[in-house]
Write a protein that holds these residues in place. Structure first.
Motif, short mmCIF file in Angstrom:
data_model
loop_
_atom_site.label_atom_id
_atom_site.label_comp_id
_atom_site.label_asym_id
_atom_site.label_seq_id
_atom_site.Cartn_x
_atom_site.Cartn_y
_atom_site.Cartn_z
N LYS A 1 46.48 46.33 29.22
CA LYS A 1 46.93 47.33 30.18
C LYS A 1 48.45 47.47 30.24
CE LYS A 1 42.99 47.56 33.28
NZ LYS A 1 42.55 47.32 34.66
N LEU A 2 49.16 46.38 30.25
CA LEU A 2 50.62 46.48 30.31
C LEU A 2 51.18 47.17 29.08
CD1 LEU A 2 51.77 43.13 31.94
CD2 LEU A 2 52.13 45.45 32.81
N GLN B 1 39.91 50.22 28.88
CA GLN B 1 41.17 50.02 29.61
C GLN B 1 41.71 51.33 30.16
OE1 GLN B 1 42.92 46.31 29.50
NE2 GLN B 1 40.78 46.71 29.97
N ARG C 1 47.66 39.97 44.75
CA ARG C 1 46.52 39.78 43.85
C ARG C 1 45.91 41.13 43.49
NH1 ARG C 1 42.11 35.97 45.43
NH2 ARG C 1 41.77 35.96 43.21
N PHE D 1 48.36 42.80 41.03
CA PHE D 1 48.28 42.20 39.70
C PHE D 1 47.00 42.62 38.98
CE2 PHE D 1 50.82 38.42 41.55
CZ PHE D 1 52.00 39.11 41.40
N ALA D 2 45.91 42.76 39.74
CA ALA D 2 44.63 43.14 39.14
C ALA D 2 44.70 44.52 38.51
CB ALA D 2 43.52 43.09 40.19
N LEU E 1 47.00 45.73 36.72
CA LEU E 1 47.61 45.66 35.39
C LEU E 1 47.18 44.43 34.61
CD1 LEU E 1 51.18 46.81 36.42
CD2 LEU E 1 49.42 48.15 35.27
N SER E 2 46.19 43.70 35.13
CA SER E 2 45.76 42.51 34.42
C SER E 2 44.90 42.88 33.22
CB SER E 2 45.01 41.56 35.35
OG SER E 2 43.78 42.14 35.73
N GLY E 3 44.80 41.98 32.32
CA GLY E 3 44.05 42.23 31.09
C GLY E 3 45.00 42.19 29.91
N LYS E 4 44.43 42.05 28.77
CA LYS E 4 45.23 41.87 27.56
C LYS E 4 46.02 43.11 27.18
CE LYS E 4 44.78 40.25 22.84
NZ LYS E 4 43.88 39.68 21.85
#
Length: 131
Positions: free
Chosen positions: A29-30, A61, A18, A21-22, A24-27
């Motif tokens: 960042k990846l 970001q 978790r 994942f946090a 790189l989370s968000g609309k």
């Protein structure tokens, strides 16, 4: 997910994942990380390369990625100021993950339905002037 134990320290891998994942989370960042994995970018170049992202959101970001040690920001003492962003050595460790995602997309991407454009800044089409 099972808990792994190492002596007196107990590691809950679900919680650890978790946290991962946090990062790189968000609309966005990846997408930012994927671009920076290719090369160094200036702020304006990143904004143009990501249709739909606002200046405010890109700034937020990038600040989060920098705080997490995944992106480095270099400011050059020039007029006008020049700022460059690149991924850090820690983030380079995500390279195999990016490559695996690219391979997966190359195999299955055509089966994913195309979604309509989302909210945010619309991509601008720049027409070149004839020479």
């Amino acid at each position: 997910m099972k808990k792994n134990t190492h002596g007196d320290d107990e590691i809950n891998m679900h919680e650890e994942m978790r946290r991962a994942f946090a990062l790189l989370s968000g609309k966005w960042k990846l997408e930012i990380m994927w671009l920076l994995n290719q090369r160094m970018y200036r702020f304006g170049e990143l904004r143009k390369a990501i249709p739909g992202i606002t200046q405010h959101m890109l700034t937020a970001q990038l600040r989060e990625l920098e705080a997490d040690g995944l992106v480095s920001r270099t400011v050059f003492a020039e007029v006008p100021p020049r700022v460059e962003y690149q991924i850090t050595q820690k983030a380079r460790g995500l390279g195999p993950t990016m490559e695996a995602l690219t391979a997966w997309w190359n195999e299955y991407g055509k089966t994913v339905p195309v979604k309509p454009a989302s909210r945010g800044r619309k991509a601008r089409v720049v027409k070149s002037k004839p020479k």
